[in-house]
Design a protein around this motif. Structure first.
Motif, PDB file in Angstrom:
ATOM      1  N   ALA A 312      41.615  37.648  20.569  1.00  0.00           N
ATOM      2  CA  ALA A 312      40.451  38.713  20.358  1.00  0.00           C
ATOM      3  C   ALA A 312      40.464  39.507  21.751  1.00  0.00           C
ATOM      4  N   ASN A 313      40.419  38.803  22.871  1.00  0.00           N
ATOM      5  CA  ASN A 313      40.816  39.646  24.117  1.00  0.00           C
ATOM      6  C   ASN A 313      41.921  39.166  24.559  1.00  0.00           C
ATOM      7  N   VAL A 314      43.044  40.427  25.200  1.00  0.00           N
ATOM      8  CA  VAL A 314      43.894  39.894  26.123  1.00  0.00           C
ATOM      9  C   VAL A 314      43.550  40.008  27.472  1.00  0.00           C
ATOM     10  N   ALA A 315      43.859  38.938  28.143  1.00  0.00           N
ATOM     11  CA  ALA A 315      43.302  38.891  29.478  1.00  0.00           C
ATOM     12  C   ALA A 315      44.232  39.811  30.245  1.00  0.00           C
ATOM     13  N   ASP A 316      43.794  40.585  31.420  1.00  0.00           N
ATOM     14  CA  ASP A 316      44.671  41.930  32.185  1.00  0.00           C
ATOM     15  C   ASP A 316      45.432  40.978  32.953  1.00  0.00           C
ATOM     16  N   ALA A 317      45.257  39.901  33.510  1.00  0.00           N
ATOM     17  CA  ALA A 317      45.935  38.993  34.616  1.00  0.00           C
ATOM     18  C   ALA A 317      46.249  37.663  34.009  1.00  0.00           C
ATOM     19  N   LYS A 318      47.169  37.003  34.671  1.00  0.00           N
ATOM     20  CA  LYS A 318      47.662  35.931  34.094  1.00  0.00           C
ATOM     21  C   LYS A 318      46.346  34.820  34.152  1.00  0.00           C
ATOM     22  N   ILE A 319      46.308  34.106  33.015  1.00  0.00           N
ATOM     23  CA  ILE A 319      45.048  33.175  32.852  1.00  0.00           C
ATOM     24  C   ILE A 319      45.243  31.846  33.869  1.00  0.00           C
ATOM     25  N   LYS A 320      44.565  31.485  34.729  1.00  0.00           N
ATOM     26  CA  LYS A 320      44.990  30.332  35.518  1.00  0.00           C
ATOM     27  C   LYS A 320      44.179  29.004  34.893  1.00  0.00           C
ATOM     28  N   LYS A 321      44.553  27.739  35.247  1.00  0.00           N
ATOM     29  CA  LYS A 321      44.285  26.592  34.561  1.00  0.00           C
ATOM     30  C   LYS A 321      42.726  26.209  35.282  1.00  0.00           C
ATOM     31  N   ASP A 322      42.625  26.689  36.432  1.00  0.00           N
ATOM     32  CA  ASP A 322      41.227  26.421  37.166  1.00  0.00           C
ATOM     33  C   ASP A 322      40.507  25.135  36.967  1.00  0.00           C
ATOM     34  N   GLY A 323      41.507  24.012  36.591  1.00  0.00           N
ATOM     35  CA  GLY A 323      41.058  22.690  36.759  1.00  0.00           C
ATOM     36  C   GLY A 323      40.470  22.504  35.184  1.00  0.00           C
ATOM     37  N   ARG A 324      40.589  23.259  34.371  1.00  0.00           N
ATOM     38  CA  ARG A 324      40.086  22.965  32.944  1.00  0.00           C
ATOM     39  C   ARG A 324      41.051  22.249  32.333  1.00  0.00           C
ATOM     40  N   GLU A 325      40.223  20.958  31.521  1.00  0.00           N
ATOM     41  CA  GLU A 325      40.840  20.261  30.709  1.00  0.00           C
ATOM     42  C   GLU A 325      41.381  20.727  29.232  1.00  0.00           C
ATOM     43  N   THR A 326      40.170  21.571  28.533  1.00  0.00           N
ATOM     44  CA  THR A 326      40.720  22.222  27.501  1.00  0.00           C
ATOM     45  C   THR A 326      40.247  23.731  27.612  1.00  0.00           C
ATOM     46  N   MET A 327      40.874  24.387  26.496  1.00  0.00           N
ATOM     47  CA  MET A 327      40.738  25.780  26.893  1.00  0.00           C
ATOM     48  C   MET A 327      40.372  26.205  25.303  1.00  0.00           C
TER      49      MET A 327
END
Ligand code: CTP
Length: 432
Positions: A312-327
């Motif tokens: 639905a939304n394309v991120a402008d910059a590379k999405i970082k993991k930021d410690g998330r287990e799920t997404m």
């Protein structure tokens, strides 16, 4: 009734062995086949193979002292109704185009007024060389017909255009040329073999369907390949579509005289250079490219595996993991190109869709035909061996509102011809 006589010229390529199958099929169709080989061809297949199967002398060199006929090229050339070259190397095409006559086959070409049909097979780079293109254009201007090579894995282990067309298609086109004297533009190459005994004129064998130009009044717009839906600048969602079936459709339609435009997403193979390809990588780009070109089309074929949903939304910059287990990735529906084309069709547009299923194939395909208001749907069970996305073969069923035809496993290019047959039939039954 006199038999139709084919002079089969075999030249030196790895596909020379396929000329044996071509000879057998022509014989089964009621033709008398005489074979002439170049010296290089004999390095791939023994003349004895053709001799044993045709029960006739195979000519390799006119000047061979073993040859019982000292002017064989004259006699041979004037006693054939078609000169068919399978496979044709870049070299023989160059010699024919320039009137070189330094062996039996090239002398036969010059000494004959019979129609000529050439089935080339060679490495992609040789096929695409400007010199080869020039020679082919010159021969076409002289009235020579071609069974264009197809894309596939070549003997040199590269993938590209240059593979000999299927034997069945070569034979079909040869039979068509033999069956319709007017099929070749009148002129030098329009002549038939002159020496049939009086009263023994051969009769046509085949109807025109599947001929060299039975789709010449159609303009095809075809979507091909898979789409790629961006998540961020480095990631995307896509599928396993190779584009092989869609390009096979494009090549089959073009070989039968149609004007063809392809809107291609991501593909694992390349089409022949002569097909007009517009690249459109995402579903929305493909939707736009189709909308812009649809007005000119008389047939639309949705062969692409278009993503049904895109982020639905394309991120402008590379999405970082930021410690998330799920997404969570939110997806939204893409435009259904095929359904939209069918719903807004202009008069006379035939709309063909594909249904790749893994179960209840015919039921799902029929419901797609009805829901999307299609004229024809091509169904296949992608879970079957030999029918998947990357295979060179397919197992299809072709459905219309009042018919269903099942076909056994066959090369994708041949399956594409069956779809073209259905389109031709649909046009005949529904007109406009
Ligand atoms: N198609 C299209 N645009 C889309 C989706 C599909 O043009 N956004 C076309 C394909 O090119 C193909 C046909 O629709 O000709 C496939 O139909 P579809 O119902 O979309 O098939 P699936 O994606 O397999 O659908 P489902 O998951 O509902 O079976």
């Amino acid at each position: 009734m006199a038999k139709l006589r084919v002079g089969l010229g075999v030249t030196g390529g790895i596909a020379a062995y396929k000329a044996v199958e071509v000879m057998r099929s022509l014989q089964k169709a009621g033709c008398e086949v005489r074979v002439a080989m170049t010296r290089h061809a004999t390095e791939f297949v023994q003349p004895l193979t053709f001799r044993a199967l045709s029960d006739a002398e195979v000519i390799v060199d006119d000047y061979d002292p073993e040859n019982s006929d000292p002017i064989a090229h004259i006699n041979f050339s004037q006693n054939i109704d078609l000169l068919l070259i399978v496979p044709a190397t870049a070299n023989i095409i160059a010699k024919f185009a320039n009137g070189v006559a330094d062996d039996f086959l090239t002398s036969t070409y010059l000494a004959s007024t019979a129609p000529v049909l050439i089935a080339p097979a060679m490495n992609t780079t040789m096929w695409e060389q400007p010199a080869t293109r020039r020679n082919i254009a010159r021969l076409k201007a002289d009235g020579v017909k071609f069974v264009e090579p197809v894309a596939g894995e070549l003997a040199c282990k590269t993938v590209g255009t240059g593979k000999l067309e299927d034997v069945e298609n070569i034979v079909r086109q040869a039979m068509w040329l033999l069956s319709e004297p007017g099929a070749i533009a009148t002129g030098f190459r329009g002549g038939r073999g002159e020496n049939h005994p009086v009263g023994e004129t051969p009769t046509p064998l085949l109807r025109k369907e599947g001929s060299l130009d039975d789709l010449s009044s159609e303009r095809f717009l075809i979507t091909v390949g898979g789409t790629r839906e961006a998540i961020d600048p480095v990631r995307f969602i896509s599928n396993h579509s190779s584009g092989k079936m869609g390009f096979a459709m494009a090549e089959a339609a073009a070989a039968r005289g149609a004007e063809v435009t392809v809107v291609a997403g991501v593909t694992a193979v390349e089409p022949s250079k002569h097909i007009n390809v517009v690249r459109a990588i995402s579903a929305s780009e493909m939707h736009k490219a189709v909308s812009e070109r649809l007005r000119d089309a008389t047939v639309f074929v949705g062969a692409a595996a278009v993503a049904d949903y895109a982020p639905a939304n394309v991120a402008d910059a590379k999405i970082k993991k930021d410690g998330r287990e799920t997404m969570m990735l939110e997806l939204k529906k893409t435009p259904d190109i095929l359904a939209e084309v069918a719903a807004n069709r202009h008069d006379g547009l035939i709309v063909v869709g594909f249904a790749a299923e893994t179960n209840n194939v015919i039921d799902y395909a029929r419901s797609k035909l009805e829901k999307k208001k299609l004229d024809i749907v091509v169904a296949n069970d992608v879970s079957k061996p030999g029918a998947g996305f990357n295979a060179d073969t397919n197992i299809i069923s072709i459905l219309t509102a009042d018919s269903a035809d099942d076909f056994s496993i066959m090369p994708k290019r041949e399956a594409a011809d069956r779809v073209c047959d259905a389109i031709k039939r649909f046009r005949g039954e529904h007109g406009k």
